[in-house]
Design a protein around this motif. Structure first.
Motif, PDB file in Angstrom:
ATOM      1  N   PRO A  43      15.169   0.881  -4.833  1.00  0.00           N
ATOM      2  CA  PRO A  43      14.479  -0.343  -5.246  1.00  0.00           C
ATOM      3  C   PRO A  43      13.155  -0.578  -4.531  1.00  0.00           C
ATOM      4  N   LYS A  44      13.050  -0.189  -3.262  1.00  0.00           N
ATOM      5  CA  LYS A  44      11.822  -0.422  -2.500  1.00  0.00           C
ATOM      6  C   LYS A  44      10.687   0.501  -2.919  1.00  0.00           C
ATOM      7  N   LEU A  45      11.000   1.517  -3.734  1.00  0.00           N
ATOM      8  CA  LEU A  45       9.981   2.489  -4.138  1.00  0.00           C
ATOM      9  C   LEU A  45       9.721   2.483  -5.639  1.00  0.00           C
ATOM     10  N   ARG A  46      10.182   1.463  -6.318  1.00  0.00           N
ATOM     11  CA  ARG A  46       9.957   1.383  -7.765  1.00  0.00           C
ATOM     12  C   ARG A  46       8.529   0.957  -8.062  1.00  0.00           C
ATOM     13  N   LYS A  47       8.103   1.252  -9.264  1.00  0.00           N
ATOM     14  CA  LYS A  47       6.762   0.916  -9.758  1.00  0.00           C
ATOM     15  C   LYS A  47       5.668   1.714  -9.044  1.00  0.00           C
ATOM     16  N   LEU A  48       6.040   2.884  -8.520  1.00  0.00           N
ATOM     17  CA  LEU A  48       5.063   3.772  -7.890  1.00  0.00           C
ATOM     18  C   LEU A  48       4.896   5.073  -8.681  1.00  0.00           C
TER      19      LEU A  48
END
Length: 175
Positions: A95-100
Motif C-alpha cells: 500500500p505504501k508504494l501504490r501509484k508509483l
C-alpha cells in the motif's frame, strides 16, 4: 536519496515459504478477503509461478531497514501457467508504494514472461469495485471477456458476494 519511483529495476525472485510472513503482511491490509498462508503454500506446492518483487539497487542506493533495502518486499504475484494461457491469480503492491507505476511495470514483465513461454494470452479476474486495478488493466490493453457471477466471497459489511470481471489480453509471440 533515491525514491521508490526512481528505482529503474525490479528484482523478480521466486517466492519461498520464508517470504510468506512479509507477503501476508501486505496481503492482509490489501484485500477484503486476503489469501491465507495456506493459499500461498498451496500455490507454491502446485508449482504456480510465484514471485516476490524487490528493488534492484546498487550499493550506494540501498538503505537498510527502509523500502530502499534490497530485502524489502514491494509486491508479489502468483501466476498459473495453463497450456495456452497464463492466468494471473494474485498481484499486489505494498500500500505504501501504490501509484508509483509498479503495477504497470509488473504487468509488462508478466507479459514478457508469457511471450517468452509462448503463451498467447493472459487472463485475470478483477473486482468491479477495484477501480484502480480495472483502470490499469484497461489502460494496458486488457479487454473484458466475461463475468463470473458471485465469484468473490461475501463482503463482511454487506453480506453480498461480488462478481468478477474476467479480462484477457493477447500476447504477441515471436515465431
Amino acid at each position: 536519496m533515491t525514491s521508490p519511483k526512481e528505482v529503474a529495476e525490479l528484482s523478480f525472485m521466486p517466492m519461498q515459504q520464508a517470504d510468506l510472513d512479509a507477503v501476508l503482511a501486505i496481503e492482509s491490509v490489501s484485500h477484503i478477503h486476503p489469501w491465507t498462508r495456506g493459499n500461498f503454500s498451496d500455490s507454491l506446492a502446485a508449482a504456480h509461478w510465484a514471485y516476490c518483487i524487490r528493488p534492484n539497487l546498487s550499493d550506494g542506493d540501498a538503505t537498510p531497514g527502509t523500502f530502499l533495502d534490497s530485502q524489502a518486499l514491494w509486491a508479489y504475484c502468483i501466476l498459473y501457467p495453463a497450456v495456452d494461457e497464463l492466468h494471473l491469480l494474485n498481484i499486489t503492491v505494498s500500500p505504501k508504494l501504490r501509484k508509483l507505476g509498479l503495477g504497470a511495470r509488473m504487468m509488462e514483465a508478466i507479459e514478457g514472461v508469457a511471450a517468452q513461454q509462448k503463451m498467447p494470452r493472459i487472463i485475470l479476474e478483477v473486482r468491479p469495485t477495484n477501480e484502480p486495478a480495472f483502470a490499469l488493466y484497461k489502460k494496458l490493453g486488457y479487454e473484458q471477456i466475461g463475468i463470473r457471477k458471485g465469484y468473490y466471497p461475501a463482503n463482511p459489511e454487506t453480506g453480498i458476494r461480488e462478481d468478477a470481471i474476467v479480462m484477457a489480453k493477447s500476447i504477441k509471440l515471436q515465431l
